[in-house]
Design a protein around this motif. Structure first.
Motif, PDB file in Angstrom:
ATOM      1  N   ALA A 151      30.473  40.720  37.330  1.00  0.00           N
ATOM      2  CA  ALA A 151      30.206  40.350  38.721  1.00  0.00           C
ATOM      3  C   ALA A 151      29.289  39.138  38.789  1.00  0.00           C
ATOM      4  O   ALA A 151      29.463  38.251  39.645  1.00  0.00           O
ATOM      5  CB  ALA A 151      29.582  41.528  39.458  1.00  0.00           C
ATOM      6  N   ARG A 152      28.317  39.080  37.889  1.00  0.00           N
ATOM      7  CA  ARG A 152      27.381  37.947  37.872  1.00  0.00           C
ATOM      8  C   ARG A 152      28.108  36.653  37.508  1.00  0.00           C
ATOM      9  O   ARG A 152      27.884  35.609  38.119  1.00  0.00           O
ATOM     10  CB  ARG A 152      26.248  38.227  36.868  1.00  0.00           C
ATOM     11  CG  ARG A 152      25.202  37.125  36.784  1.00  0.00           C
ATOM     12  CD  ARG A 152      23.957  37.640  36.090  1.00  0.00           C
ATOM     13  NE  ARG A 152      24.191  38.043  34.720  1.00  0.00           N
ATOM     14  CZ  ARG A 152      24.076  37.244  33.661  1.00  0.00           C
ATOM     15  NH1 ARG A 152      23.736  35.969  33.834  1.00  0.00           N
ATOM     16  NH2 ARG A 152      24.278  37.688  32.441  1.00  0.00           N
ATOM     17  N   VAL A 153      28.987  36.734  36.514  1.00  0.00           N
ATOM     18  CA  VAL A 153      29.747  35.546  36.108  1.00  0.00           C
ATOM     19  C   VAL A 153      30.681  35.110  37.229  1.00  0.00           C
ATOM     20  O   VAL A 153      30.779  33.909  37.541  1.00  0.00           O
ATOM     21  CB  VAL A 153      30.558  35.832  34.825  1.00  0.00           C
ATOM     22  CG1 VAL A 153      31.430  34.628  34.468  1.00  0.00           C
ATOM     23  CG2 VAL A 153      29.624  36.163  33.659  1.00  0.00           C
ATOM     24  N   ILE A 154      31.360  36.065  37.867  1.00  0.00           N
ATOM     25  CA  ILE A 154      32.276  35.735  38.966  1.00  0.00           C
ATOM     26  C   ILE A 154      31.531  35.024  40.087  1.00  0.00           C
ATOM     27  O   ILE A 154      31.965  33.980  40.578  1.00  0.00           O
ATOM     28  CB  ILE A 154      32.949  37.014  39.510  1.00  0.00           C
ATOM     29  CG1 ILE A 154      33.944  37.569  38.499  1.00  0.00           C
ATOM     30  CG2 ILE A 154      33.659  36.725  40.838  1.00  0.00           C
ATOM     31  CD1 ILE A 154      34.502  38.927  38.877  1.00  0.00           C
ATOM     32  N   THR A 155      30.403  35.589  40.487  1.00  0.00           N
ATOM     33  CA  THR A 155      29.642  35.027  41.608  1.00  0.00           C
ATOM     34  C   THR A 155      29.189  33.605  41.322  1.00  0.00           C
ATOM     35  O   THR A 155      29.334  32.709  42.160  1.00  0.00           O
ATOM     36  CB  THR A 155      28.417  35.912  41.917  1.00  0.00           C
ATOM     37  OG1 THR A 155      28.873  37.217  42.290  1.00  0.00           O
ATOM     38  CG2 THR A 155      27.598  35.328  43.055  1.00  0.00           C
ATOM     39  N   GLU A 156      28.663  33.384  40.130  1.00  0.00           N
ATOM     40  CA  GLU A 156      28.134  32.058  39.794  1.00  0.00           C
ATOM     41  C   GLU A 156      29.251  31.041  39.592  1.00  0.00           C
ATOM     42  O   GLU A 156      29.162  29.905  40.073  1.00  0.00           O
ATOM     43  CB  GLU A 156      27.263  32.138  38.538  1.00  0.00           C
ATOM     44  CG  GLU A 156      26.726  30.792  38.059  1.00  0.00           C
ATOM     45  CD  GLU A 156      25.898  30.036  39.090  1.00  0.00           C
ATOM     46  OE1 GLU A 156      25.743  28.800  38.929  1.00  0.00           O
ATOM     47  OE2 GLU A 156      25.409  30.664  40.063  1.00  0.00           O
ATOM     48  N   MET A 157      30.329  31.428  38.918  1.00  0.00           N
ATOM     49  CA  MET A 157      31.428  30.490  38.694  1.00  0.00           C
ATOM     50  C   MET A 157      32.143  30.171  40.005  1.00  0.00           C
ATOM     51  O   MET A 157      32.555  29.026  40.225  1.00  0.00           O
ATOM     52  CB  MET A 157      32.412  31.066  37.674  1.00  0.00           C
ATOM     53  CG  MET A 157      31.833  31.199  36.276  1.00  0.00           C
ATOM     54  SD  MET A 157      31.193  29.618  35.625  1.00  0.00           S
ATOM     55  CE  MET A 157      32.712  28.664  35.545  1.00  0.00           C
ATOM     56  N   ARG A 158      32.282  31.155  40.846  1.00  0.00           N
ATOM     57  CA  ARG A 158      32.877  30.917  42.167  1.00  0.00           C
ATOM     58  C   ARG A 158      32.036  29.907  42.933  1.00  0.00           C
ATOM     59  O   ARG A 158      32.561  28.979  43.556  1.00  0.00           O
ATOM     60  CB  ARG A 158      32.997  32.223  42.938  1.00  0.00           C
ATOM     61  CG  ARG A 158      33.682  32.059  44.304  1.00  0.00           C
ATOM     62  CD  ARG A 158      33.546  33.303  45.146  1.00  0.00           C
ATOM     63  NE  ARG A 158      34.319  34.416  44.619  1.00  0.00           N
ATOM     64  CZ  ARG A 158      33.812  35.612  44.328  1.00  0.00           C
ATOM     65  NH1 ARG A 158      32.505  35.837  44.480  1.00  0.00           N
ATOM     66  NH2 ARG A 158      34.590  36.571  43.878  1.00  0.00           N
ATOM     67  N   ARG A 159      30.718  30.095  42.895  1.00  0.00           N
ATOM     68  CA  ARG A 159      29.824  29.180  43.607  1.00  0.00           C
ATOM     69  C   ARG A 159      29.963  27.758  43.084  1.00  0.00           C
ATOM     70  O   ARG A 159      30.062  26.803  43.860  1.00  0.00           O
ATOM     71  CB  ARG A 159      28.370  29.647  43.458  1.00  0.00           C
ATOM     72  CG  ARG A 159      27.364  28.823  44.272  1.00  0.00           C
ATOM     73  CD  ARG A 159      25.932  29.052  43.795  1.00  0.00           C
ATOM     74  NE  ARG A 159      25.713  28.523  42.454  1.00  0.00           N
ATOM     75  CZ  ARG A 159      25.525  27.232  42.187  1.00  0.00           C
ATOM     76  NH1 ARG A 159      25.529  26.332  43.154  1.00  0.00           N
ATOM     77  NH2 ARG A 159      25.338  26.834  40.939  1.00  0.00           N
ATOM     78  N   ARG A 160      29.986  27.603  41.782  1.00  0.00           N
ATOM     79  CA  ARG A 160      30.067  26.262  41.186  1.00  0.00           C
ATOM     80  C   ARG A 160      31.368  25.551  41.561  1.00  0.00           C
ATOM     81  O   ARG A 160      31.373  24.356  41.843  1.00  0.00           O
ATOM     82  CB  ARG A 160      29.959  26.362  39.661  1.00  0.00           C
ATOM     83  CG  ARG A 160      28.607  26.826  39.161  1.00  0.00           C
ATOM     84  CD  ARG A 160      28.607  26.887  37.640  1.00  0.00           C
ATOM     85  NE  ARG A 160      27.391  27.511  37.126  1.00  0.00           N
ATOM     86  CZ  ARG A 160      27.147  27.701  35.831  1.00  0.00           C
ATOM     87  NH1 ARG A 160      28.051  27.319  34.929  1.00  0.00           N
ATOM     88  NH2 ARG A 160      26.018  28.272  35.435  1.00  0.00           N
TER      89      ARG A 160
END
Length: 234
Positions: free
Chosen positions: A15-24
């Motif tokens: 979930a942390r990776v998804i959230t950050e990569m989505r944001r970028r």
């Protein structure tokens, strides 16, 4: 017990990776077509490759990345046809939102929209396109929130992710005279909402989205392939 704990931990990492990569990707920090390395991302986030791999699969379902077997994973580069189709859906959803908001009367989102337009006027006057782009996104978000329809909002959020709208809005606003015209269109939409004229608010909102799409497509490079049929008549 350990299996459940490990599963929960991996889910949290994913979930942390998804959230950050989505944001970028949505913000444009990672450009269209950029390669994404599972190994490099795993090292950066301090996780194994498994949650990274699952995160990329999720981002693929959202239309943000493309996984090419035996080739690699890349940030999606939408074609002109895809952008046109996504904007057609954006037009429908935002038009409906304007109509729904016009029915609701003096809800809190109206006050926030009025404040948004005051700040937008100031940003346009000083030619602060970066700030105006932020206010454009806020205006549309407030319109959707003001519609008070959770199903509409869910579809809209998914669509905005697929568009990576933050990246595209800057291209649209780079066209000469577009920020001022966009600001005027926002004012007209809100005026009609305040008058509780849902039919006209929907019509003008849809016209606004079409104008934004025309400005965006005018600012995009013409690619030799994967353009699809041109947006005739837009």
């Amino acid at each position: 017990m350990n299996r459940g704990t490990n599963g929960s931990t991996n889910g949290s990492m994913q979930a942390r990776v998804i959230t950050e990569m989505r944001r970028r990707i949505i913000k444009g920090d990672i450009g269209p077509g950029a390669p994404l390395s599972e190994l490099a991302l795993a090292e950066e986030f301090g996780v194994s490759r498994t949650p990274v791999r699952e995160a990329l699969k999720q981002l693929q379902t959202e239309g943000l990345v493309e996984i090419r077997p035996r080739v690699g994973t890349f940030v999606t580069t939408p074609s002109r046809r895809e952008i046109t189709e996504l904007f057609e859906m954006k037009e429908l959803l935002e038009g409906a939102a304007a109509r729904l908001l016009a029915r609701r009367g003096r809800v809190p989102e109206i006050d926030m929209l009025e404040r948004n337009l005051r700040e937008a006027d100031e940003a346009v006057a000083r030619d602060d396109r970066e700030r105006y782009a932020e206010l454009v996104q806020e205006f549309h978000d407030l319109l959707i929130a003001g519609a008070d329809n959770s199903k509409l909002e869910a579809h809209y959020r998914m669509l905005m992710n697929q568009l990576a709208y933050s990246r595209l809005v800057n291209t649209s606003l780079s066209q000469p005279g577009r920020p001022l015209q966009s600001d005027r269109e926002h004012h007209l939409v809100l005026e009609l909402i305040l008058e509780k004229d849902g039919d006209s608010a929907e019509y003008v909102m849809r016209e606004h989205v079409r104008a934004s799409r025309r400005a965006l497509l005018a600012g995009l490079p013409i690619s030799g392939s994967n353009t699809g049929p041109g947006p005739a008549g837009t």
